[in-house]
Enzyme design. Structure first.
Site, PDB file in Angstrom:
ATOM      1  N   SER A 138       0.683  -1.074  -0.054  1.00  0.00           N
ATOM      2  CA  SER A 138      -0.321  -0.208   0.098  1.00  0.00           C
ATOM      3  C   SER A 138       1.157   1.196   0.262  1.00  0.00           C
ATOM      4  O   SER A 138       1.811   1.262   0.208  1.00  0.00           O
ATOM      5  CB  SER A 138      -0.679  -0.106   1.399  1.00  0.00           C
ATOM      6  N   TYR A 151      -2.213  -1.604   9.931  1.00  0.00           N
ATOM      7  CA  TYR A 151      -1.872  -1.479   9.147  1.00  0.00           C
ATOM      8  C   TYR A 151      -0.475  -1.378   8.772  1.00  0.00           C
ATOM      9  O   TYR A 151       0.384  -1.363   7.416  1.00  0.00           O
ATOM     10  CB  TYR A 151      -3.562  -0.963   8.356  1.00  0.00           C
TER      11      TYR A 151
HETATM   12  P1  NAD Z   1     -11.425  -5.885   0.402  1.00  0.00           P
HETATM   13  O1  NAD Z   1     -12.459  -6.268   2.003  1.00  0.00           O
HETATM   14  O2  NAD Z   1     -12.586  -5.737  -1.105  1.00  0.00           O
HETATM   15  O3  NAD Z   1     -10.720  -7.063   0.069  1.00  0.00           O
HETATM   16  C1  NAD Z   1     -10.442  -8.375   1.123  1.00  0.00           C
HETATM   17  C2  NAD Z   1      -9.795  -9.765   0.508  1.00  0.00           C
HETATM   18  O4  NAD Z   1      -9.319 -10.285   1.336  1.00  0.00           O
HETATM   19  C3  NAD Z   1     -11.437 -10.391   0.366  1.00  0.00           C
HETATM   20  O5  NAD Z   1     -11.651 -11.111  -0.594  1.00  0.00           O
HETATM   21  C4  NAD Z   1     -11.249 -11.191   1.645  1.00  0.00           C
HETATM   22  O6  NAD Z   1     -12.407 -11.946   2.125  1.00  0.00           O
HETATM   23  C5  NAD Z   1     -10.136 -11.475   2.099  1.00  0.00           C
HETATM   24  N1  NAD Z   1      -9.315 -11.208   3.219  1.00  0.00           N
HETATM   25  C6  NAD Z   1      -9.406 -11.307   4.160  1.00  0.00           C
HETATM   26  N2  NAD Z   1      -9.256 -11.708   5.491  1.00  0.00           N
HETATM   27  C7  NAD Z   1      -9.048 -12.881   4.856  1.00  0.00           C
HETATM   28  C8  NAD Z   1      -7.987 -14.334   5.489  1.00  0.00           C
HETATM   29  N3  NAD Z   1      -8.211 -13.869   7.277  1.00  0.00           N
HETATM   30  N4  NAD Z   1      -8.269 -15.185   4.613  1.00  0.00           N
HETATM   31  C9  NAD Z   1      -8.057 -15.004   3.709  1.00  0.00           C
HETATM   32  N5  NAD Z   1      -8.627 -14.002   2.973  1.00  0.00           N
HETATM   33  C10 NAD Z   1      -8.591 -13.023   3.888  1.00  0.00           C
HETATM   34  O7  NAD Z   1     -10.026  -5.487   0.412  1.00  0.00           O
HETATM   35  P2  NAD Z   1      -9.418  -4.559  -1.022  1.00  0.00           P
HETATM   36  O8  NAD Z   1      -9.251  -2.835  -0.323  1.00  0.00           O
HETATM   37  O9  NAD Z   1      -9.674  -5.274  -2.044  1.00  0.00           O
HETATM   38  O10 NAD Z   1      -7.329  -5.213  -0.128  1.00  0.00           O
HETATM   39  C11 NAD Z   1      -6.767  -6.075  -0.609  1.00  0.00           C
HETATM   40  C12 NAD Z   1      -5.629  -5.768  -0.373  1.00  0.00           C
HETATM   41  O11 NAD Z   1      -5.172  -4.182  -0.985  1.00  0.00           O
HETATM   42  C13 NAD Z   1      -5.165  -5.446   0.645  1.00  0.00           C
HETATM   43  O12 NAD Z   1      -3.803  -6.137   1.276  1.00  0.00           O
HETATM   44  C14 NAD Z   1      -5.436  -3.972   1.436  1.00  0.00           C
HETATM   45  O13 NAD Z   1      -4.990  -4.001   2.614  1.00  0.00           O
HETATM   46  C15 NAD Z   1      -4.351  -3.860   0.033  1.00  0.00           C
HETATM   47  N6  NAD Z   1      -4.962  -2.157  -0.213  1.00  0.00           N
HETATM   48  C16 NAD Z   1      -5.906  -1.680  -0.378  1.00  0.00           C
HETATM   49  C17 NAD Z   1      -6.241  -0.263  -0.704  1.00  0.00           C
HETATM   50  C18 NAD Z   1      -7.807   0.035  -0.813  1.00  0.00           C
HETATM   51  O14 NAD Z   1      -7.354   1.112  -1.144  1.00  0.00           O
HETATM   52  N7  NAD Z   1      -8.832  -0.642  -1.424  1.00  0.00           N
HETATM   53  C19 NAD Z   1      -4.894   0.741  -1.435  1.00  0.00           C
HETATM   54  C20 NAD Z   1      -3.810  -0.069  -0.358  1.00  0.00           C
HETATM   55  C21 NAD Z   1      -3.700  -1.242  -0.361  1.00  0.00           C
END
Ligand code: NAD
Length: 256
Positions: A138, A151
């Protein structure tokens, strides 16, 4: 470009993970999906791209289940060539109010899971002398925000793990890089928009504008499709010598 390869994408039932899985599938990679919630909908979306899709429900906070997921990929498709460590959760609170069990969960799911999945997938990649490990960190792997201690610590740790993984395999055909998105409008971020709307008593649209305005100079969300294109590049032969990079796609967030 990735026909005959197999990719595990953790947390691919939703958001960024689903976007990355679809981008890799569009290049011909078979996909091992993982994550919670609706499975059949995302599975159908990926399969529609003409590849084979298998699902494993490993909980990323449990090392033995992570091992079972990697073994599932190897036995189902013969190899795990690409590992995308994407699953992640968020918890927002000041340190003195941060529940220790949420700290442990964020570190386990956002950081330790990538270590475990990599340690289980690397021997197979080394045996074939080809592999791609992409860690979804991130912009919070590069800079901090208040109230996100676990985080930010996990994502900074993931960027460090990325560098070590890249260095240990630098003379091989295995690369490891991190992708560092700014705001992406997924369920993880929608919760933060909702909290802001509630806390300030403003509309969802206004809360979204405020959220972007605080951090992201482009005032635009990065999309899972844009991140997917970056992941495809990192899997290509053009990226053979891209090693240990933390590539932000953040609308200028970290440039400030
Ligand atoms: P999201 O909540 O849409 O998806 C998260 C995914 O992780 C889902 O499929 C969920 O079921 C899965 N998950 C959660 N806990 C789990 C576990 N214990 N075991 C297996 N799977 C699990 O979130 P997102 O925004 O798509 O995030 C995905 C990644 O991107 C994360 O690592 C997040 O930190 C990173 N990220 C997101 C953003 C943002 O703005 N959305 C920005 C930077 C980084």
């Amino acid at each position: 470009m990735l026909k005959g390869k197999t990719a595990i994408v953790t947390g691919s039932t939703s958001g960024i993970g689903l976007g990355l899985a679809k981008a890799l599938a569009a290049q011909g990679a078979n996909i091992v999906m993982n994550g919670f919630g609706d499975i059949e909908g995302p599975k159908t979306e990926i399969a529609a791209l003409g590849v084979q899709v298998s699902y494993h429900g490993a909980d990323m906070s449990k090392p033995d289940e992570i091992e079972a997921m990697v073994r599932h990929g190897e036995t189902t498709f013969g190899a795990v060539d690409i590992l995308v460590n994407n699953a992640g959760i968020q918890h927002v609170a000041r340190i003195e109010n941060f529940p220790p069990e949420r700290w442990d969960a964020v570190i386990a799911i956002n950081l330790s899971s990538a270590f475990h999945a990599s340690r289980f997938a690397l021997p197979g990649m080394l045996a074939r002398n080809w592999g791609r490990i992409i860690n979804v960190a991130s912009v919070h792997g590069l800079v901090a925000s208040a109230e996100k201690s676990a985080y930010v610590a996990a994502k900074h740790g993931l960027v460090g793990l990325t560098k070590v993984t890249a260095l240990e395999n630098a003379t091989t055909g295995i690369t490891c890089n991190a992708i560092c998105p700014g705001w992406v409008l997924t369920p993880l971020v929608q919760k933060q928009v909702d909290a802001k709307a509630l806390g300030l008593g403003v509309s969802n649209a206004e809360a979204t504008k405020l959220l972007l305005g605080e951090k992201e100079p482009s005032l635009q969300f990065t999309t899972p499709e844009e991140l997917g294109a970056l992941a495809v590049f990192l899997c290509s032969s053009a990226a053979n010598n891209v090693r240990g990079v933390a590539w932000n796609m953040d609308g200028g967030w970290a440039a400030q």
